[in-house]
Design an enzyme around this catalytic site. Sequence first.
Site, PDB file in Angstrom:
ATOM      1  N   TYR A 224      -1.884  -1.321  10.501  1.00 38.96           N
ATOM      2  CA  TYR A 224      -2.019  -1.664   9.078  1.00 38.96           C
ATOM      3  C   TYR A 224      -0.879  -1.073   8.258  1.00 38.96           C
ATOM      4  CZ  TYR A 224      -3.866  -1.879   4.334  1.00 38.96           C
ATOM      5  OH  TYR A 224      -4.020  -2.110   2.993  1.00 38.96           O
TER       6      TYR A 224
ATOM      7  N   SER B   5       0.857  -1.189   0.000  1.00 36.66           N
ATOM      8  CA  SER B   5       0.000   0.000   0.000  1.00 36.66           C
ATOM      9  C   SER B   5       0.888   1.233   0.000  1.00 36.66           C
ATOM     10  CB  SER B   5      -0.896   0.011   1.234  1.00 36.66           C
ATOM     11  OG  SER B   5      -1.551   1.260   1.376  1.00 36.66           O
TER      12      SER B   5
END
Length: 266
Positions: free
Chosen positions: A161, A148
Site C-alpha cells: 500500500y 497518503s
Amino acid sequence: MSNFFKDKTALITGASMGLGADIARLLAASGCHLILVARSEDKLIQLQQQLSEQHQVSINILVVDLAVKEAAEDVFQFVQDNVLTKGKALDLLVNNAGLGKTGPFADMDWQQDEQMLNLNIRSLVHLTRLFLPSMLEHKQGRILNVASMVGFQPTPNFTTYAATKAFVLNFSEALNVELSGSGVKVSALCPGTIDTPFWQVASKKDNWFRNLSKMDSMIVAKAAVKVLEQGSSSRVVGLANKVLVLSSRILPRKLYAIVSGFLLKE
C-alpha cells in the site's frame, strides 16, 4: 463559499462512503455537478438522492469495480455518452478510490495485492490518461489524486500500500510540472489515518498510533476541496502528519522504515 466549482462537473471515484462521499457533499454544496463512481450501488443511490434533494445540481452514478482491467475505459465511455455534451471536457477528476491491507508481505494473499495494485495505481493512471487530453484541449482542468503520508517513506507491514501511494505522489507531482502552463493542474492529497471504513478492511485490529492520529473525514475533505481549487502540487493534511513527513526527510531511510513499521505494527 467560493464560486470556483459552480456549474463545473466533477468525477469522484470511491464516492459511496468516507472521504469520497464527503468531497461529493462539499462540491455539491458549491454548485458542482457530480459523477459518482463506486462498487456499492445502494450507497451511491442513497448519496445521489440525498444530494439531489439538498442542492440544485445533476448527479450521475456509475457502479463499477475499478480494480477490473477494463473499468477505466467503461467509466470514460459512460461519461462521454451520458454526461458531457459533445466537445466538452470534464472539469474535475478526483481519483480517490483505494484499497489497503496491513500485515507481513509474505503472508498477503496475491489476489488481494494484485487488486490493490490495479485499483491504487492502474485505474488512477488510466483514468488520468483518458480524461487529460480533452482538458489540455480546453486549457483547463483539475486532477486530484489521493495519495497518503505513507507515500513519503517505506512502511513495513503496510508494504504494498505504501509503495502504491509513493507512486501516486511521484506521478502526480511530476505530471503537474510536466503540464505547467497548460491550464491543467494535478495535485496529490496526502492524509494520514482518516476515520472511515477503510481501516475496517485494511486492518484486523486497531492500533494505538492510528487511534491517536486519526482525523475526521470531513476535515480532510475540506482540505481536498481547497487543494482542488488552488491546484497545489501536493498537500500533507494534519500538523502531526506534516511533522512526521518532515522527519522522514531528515532521518536515514533505513531508520525511518524501522520507525514507520513500529508505528503501524498491530
